[in-house]
Design an enzyme around this catalytic site. Structure first.
Site, mmCIF file in Angstrom:
data_model
loop_
_atom_site.group_PDB
_atom_site.id
_atom_site.type_symbol
_atom_site.label_atom_id
_atom_site.label_comp_id
_atom_site.label_asym_id
_atom_site.label_seq_id
_atom_site.Cartn_x
_atom_site.Cartn_y
_atom_site.Cartn_z
ATOM 1 N N GLU A 187 0.817 -1.212 0.000
ATOM 2 C CA GLU A 187 0.000 0.000 0.000
ATOM 3 C C GLU A 187 0.855 1.269 0.000
ATOM 4 O OE1 GLU A 187 0.459 -2.270 2.246
ATOM 5 O OE2 GLU A 187 0.194 -1.560 4.312
ATOM 6 N N CYS A 292 16.390 -6.693 0.748
ATOM 7 C CA CYS A 292 16.548 -7.937 1.512
ATOM 8 C C CYS A 292 17.951 -8.497 1.309
ATOM 9 C CB CYS A 292 15.496 -8.952 1.109
ATOM 10 S SG CYS A 292 15.751 -9.601 -0.535
ATOM 11 N N GLU A 393 16.958 -7.192 11.712
ATOM 12 C CA GLU A 393 16.920 -6.486 10.420
ATOM 13 C C GLU A 393 16.614 -5.005 10.676
ATOM 14 O OE1 GLU A 393 13.606 -7.156 7.619
ATOM 15 O OE2 GLU A 393 15.131 -7.283 6.055
HETATM 16 P P1 NAD Z 1 5.614 -5.943 5.389
HETATM 17 O O1 NAD Z 1 5.731 -7.286 5.999
HETATM 18 O O2 NAD Z 1 5.245 -4.802 6.278
HETATM 19 O O3 NAD Z 1 4.506 -5.945 4.222
HETATM 20 C C1 NAD Z 1 4.580 -6.828 3.121
HETATM 21 C C2 NAD Z 1 3.178 -7.054 2.573
HETATM 22 O O4 NAD Z 1 2.390 -7.704 3.570
HETATM 23 C C3 NAD Z 1 2.428 -5.764 2.219
HETATM 24 O O5 NAD Z 1 1.637 -5.994 1.078
HETATM 25 C C4 NAD Z 1 1.560 -5.512 3.435
HETATM 26 O O6 NAD Z 1 0.366 -4.812 3.157
HETATM 27 C C5 NAD Z 1 1.241 -6.924 3.902
HETATM 28 N N1 NAD Z 1 1.069 -7.037 5.345
HETATM 29 C C6 NAD Z 1 1.557 -6.225 6.315
HETATM 30 N N2 NAD Z 1 1.181 -6.677 7.529
HETATM 31 C C7 NAD Z 1 0.454 -7.793 7.323
HETATM 32 C C8 NAD Z 1 -0.208 -8.710 8.182
HETATM 33 N N3 NAD Z 1 -0.167 -8.575 9.503
HETATM 34 N N4 NAD Z 1 -0.862 -9.749 7.618
HETATM 35 C C9 NAD Z 1 -0.879 -9.921 6.283
HETATM 36 N N5 NAD Z 1 -0.276 -9.079 5.419
HETATM 37 C C10 NAD Z 1 0.394 -8.038 5.929
HETATM 38 O O7 NAD Z 1 6.976 -5.656 4.615
HETATM 39 P P2 NAD Z 1 7.463 -4.283 3.950
HETATM 40 O O8 NAD Z 1 7.853 -3.335 5.035
HETATM 41 O O9 NAD Z 1 6.517 -3.849 2.905
HETATM 42 O O10 NAD Z 1 8.776 -4.791 3.178
HETATM 43 C C11 NAD Z 1 10.033 -4.907 3.768
HETATM 44 C C12 NAD Z 1 10.318 -6.323 4.214
HETATM 45 O O11 NAD Z 1 10.253 -7.210 3.107
HETATM 46 C C13 NAD Z 1 11.718 -6.484 4.785
HETATM 47 O O12 NAD Z 1 11.652 -7.317 5.917
HETATM 48 C C14 NAD Z 1 12.489 -7.147 3.657
HETATM 49 O O13 NAD Z 1 13.623 -7.887 4.059
HETATM 50 C C15 NAD Z 1 11.425 -8.030 3.092
HETATM 51 N N6 NAD Z 1 11.776 -8.444 1.738
HETATM 52 C C16 NAD Z 1 12.259 -9.714 1.575
HETATM 53 C C17 NAD Z 1 12.644 -10.142 0.319
HETATM 54 C C18 NAD Z 1 13.193 -11.532 0.139
HETATM 55 O O14 NAD Z 1 13.521 -11.903 -0.986
HETATM 56 N N7 NAD Z 1 13.315 -12.321 1.194
HETATM 57 C C19 NAD Z 1 12.536 -9.281 -0.777
HETATM 58 C C20 NAD Z 1 12.039 -7.993 -0.579
HETATM 59 C C21 NAD Z 1 11.653 -7.592 0.699
#
Ligand code: NAD
Length: 492
Positions: A187, A292, A393
């Site tokens: 979002e 990541c 992290e």
């Molecule tokens: P986030 O976990 O806050 O959100 C990711 C997605 O999940 C979003 O679409 C969000 O709306 C949704 N979401 C958030 N809370 C939720 C919940 N309680 N239940 C279900 N869905 C939920 O992550 P972010 O801040 O958008 O992204 C950063 C994170 O993503 C970092 O931890 C990063 O390391 C990780 N990441 C990992 C990789 C990988 O390849 N392992 C790649 C890119 C990003």
């Protein structure tokens, strides 16, 4: 639902959902603003979709599945050949849109679009990727074949840090394999991928095959719980990844959930310190540390520590922080004020826990951009693996330096960390590099490479708390994840 015409979608203030080939705004008037992290300017808003909106999107995907599955795989693949050409044509426009909503610099944004294109290219090879196996005479006069069939409706839920590319790790493979998809993008910065979806429509993707619903975590949870969703691809923070994986598993669904990271970079005394410093600085501070695959802890072994420490400090201090659209900018802002405060909280805690702050990026300002979420490069030394700054992290432009007496001691540090996404070693010794590869227990490994990012035809994903599942993103794993093998044994 209030419906808008496709042409209006990009320019309207509220970026609509995309359900059954229609751009539509849910009736609920709750909205989430999307803003430029460098200026604070509001770029648009997305709707907060509710359970009824998810139901409509899943119903559209379910209805589209039988006909899409029957569409010959070569025709499905051709949509992706056309999409690839369209993204190429719009590469610059997409990169600039990314800079505006995410904050990374233009080079980084170009690279992200390129990595997205490579996944579209790979998915276009589905006729070859999806082929099965056959064996004659498994018994006298009996033949056996295994064919790959699509599974149904997949949910794809993605994070903010690579908002154009990460959705393309998943939905092109799912769709090219004959499935249909409901995507819930982050979002915080969903606008660039919205443009990609418009291009996919232009490329000939039929209604209902790809649907997009905007919203927060609740929307994602509703998708995962939906009985007509057969499987889930998720990328985000580890806590959420674990919860999504548990919820999907409890409902009997297949899931791949990629989580967070704490990536170590081991430097051996035989490494060239100049080469190490330039790779490490790019790894830690690129995309303002919001990757990541970002390096996080540099472990200097023996006498490698001092020369590398000096060079990393010099490199970090010389980075130009600013708006990603401006010339010569090395590092943009972080995504939001809330995220800047979170990272600043890690820095304050690091000091309280006894790590030595060598360079402090808090208080960084950028002339002409008073509304930006600025945080300059920050470097700590003496980070302990048992404190938040050395263990958790941070997801910001913060380097932690640590010492180890030997490769074994450095590997022990890596092994103690709960995450297992990426790690790198810098050395001229093949034997040490082999030992690192053999012992690290980490999924994405760099040898004299700072950001070990697998290309589209290799699996992308971590181990331990960085990944929940078995089949990873991209590559052959992707094809296995989005298909079921049906085995036919025949006697005539
Ligand atoms: P986030 O976990 O806050 O959100 C990711 C997605 O999940 C979003 O679409 C969000 O709306 C949704 N979401 C958030 N809370 C939720 C919940 N309680 N239940 C279900 N869905 C939920 O992550 P972010 O801040 O958008 O992204 C950063 C994170 O993503 C970092 O931890 C990063 O390391 C990780 N990441 C990992 C990789 C990988 O390849 N392992 C790649 C890119 C990003």
């Amino acid at each position: 639902m209030v419906q808008t015409k496709p042409g209006q979608a990009a320019s309207s203030q509220v970026t609509p959902n995309f359900v059954n080939g229609e751009w539509s705004v849910p009736r609920s008037d709750a909205r989430l603003a999307v803003s430029d992290p460098a200026t604070g300017e509001t770029l648009g808003a997305v709707p907060v979709s509710e359970a009824a909106d998810m139901d409509a999107a899943v119903a559209a995907a379910k209805a589209a599945f039988p006909e899409w599955r029957r569409t010959p795989v070569v025709e499905r693949a051709r949509v992706f050949f056309r999409l690839k050409a369209l993204i190429d044509e719009h590469h610059d426009e997409l990169a600039r849109a990314l800079v505006r909503e995410h904050g990374k610099n233009l080079d980084e944004a170009w690279g992200e679009v390129q990595r997205g294109i490579e996944n579209v290219e790979h998915a276009a090879g589905m006729p070859a990727l999806m082929m099965g196996d056959t064996l004659e005479d498994v018994a006298r006069g009996v033949d056996c074949e295994a064919v790959r069939q699509p599974v149904g409706v997949f949910a794809v839920i993605t994070p903010y840090n690579f908002p154009m590319m990460v959705p393309l790790w998943f939905w092109p493979y799912a769709v090219a394999a004959g499935n249909t998809v409901v995507l819930k993008p982050s979002e915080q910065d969903p606008l660039t991928h919205h443009r990609v979806v418009e291009l996919a429509v232009q490329a000939g993707l039929p209604p209902g095959v790809l649907n997009v619903v905007h919203g927060r975590g609740e929307a994602a949870q509703a998708l995962v719980a939906h009985p007509d969703v057969a499987g889930v691809s998720f990328v985000g923070s580890s806590e959420v990844a674990a919860a999504i994986y548990r919820a999907a598993g409890a409902a009997g669904k297949r899931a791949q959930a990629l989580g967070g990271a704490k990536n170590h970079m081991i430097v051996l005394p035989d490494a060239d310190p100049d080469m190490v410093a330039s790779a490490v600085v790019e790894s830690i501070f690129g995309c303002a540390g919001q990757r990541c695959l970002a390096g996080s802890v540099v472990v200097g072994v023996g006498e490698s520590y001092e020369p590398v420490r000096e060079r990393i400090l010099d490199g970090a201090a010389s980075l130009k922080v600013g708006c990603g659209m401006d010339d010569g900018v090395d590092m943009g802002p972080v995504i939001s004020d809330a995220h800047r405060n979170r990272v600043a909280g890690f820095i304050a805690q690091g000091e309280r826990d006894g790590a030595r702050l060598l360079l402090d990026g808090r208080g960084t300002t950028v002339a002409g951009y008073p509304g930006g979420h600025w945080l300059g490069p920050t470097v700590f030394e003496n980070v302990s693996p048992d404190t938040p700054i050395g263990r958790d992290e941070v997801f910001g432009p913060v380097a932690g330096l640590a010492r180890a007496d030997s490769l074994e001691a450095a590997l022990e540090l890596v092994g103690r960390n709960p995450y297992g996404n990426a790690a790198s070693i810098f050395t001229q010794s093949g034997r040490a590099a082999r030992e690192f590869r053999y012992q690290a227990g980490i999924s994405m490994l760099g040898v004299n490479i700072g950001v070990a990012a697998p290309m589209a035809f290799f699996p992308f994903g971590g181990a331990r708390a960085s990944f929940y599942g078995d089949l990873k993103a991209q590559g052959k794993d992707s094809v296995a994840f989005y298909t079921d093998q049906r085995v036919v044994i025949s006697r005539w």
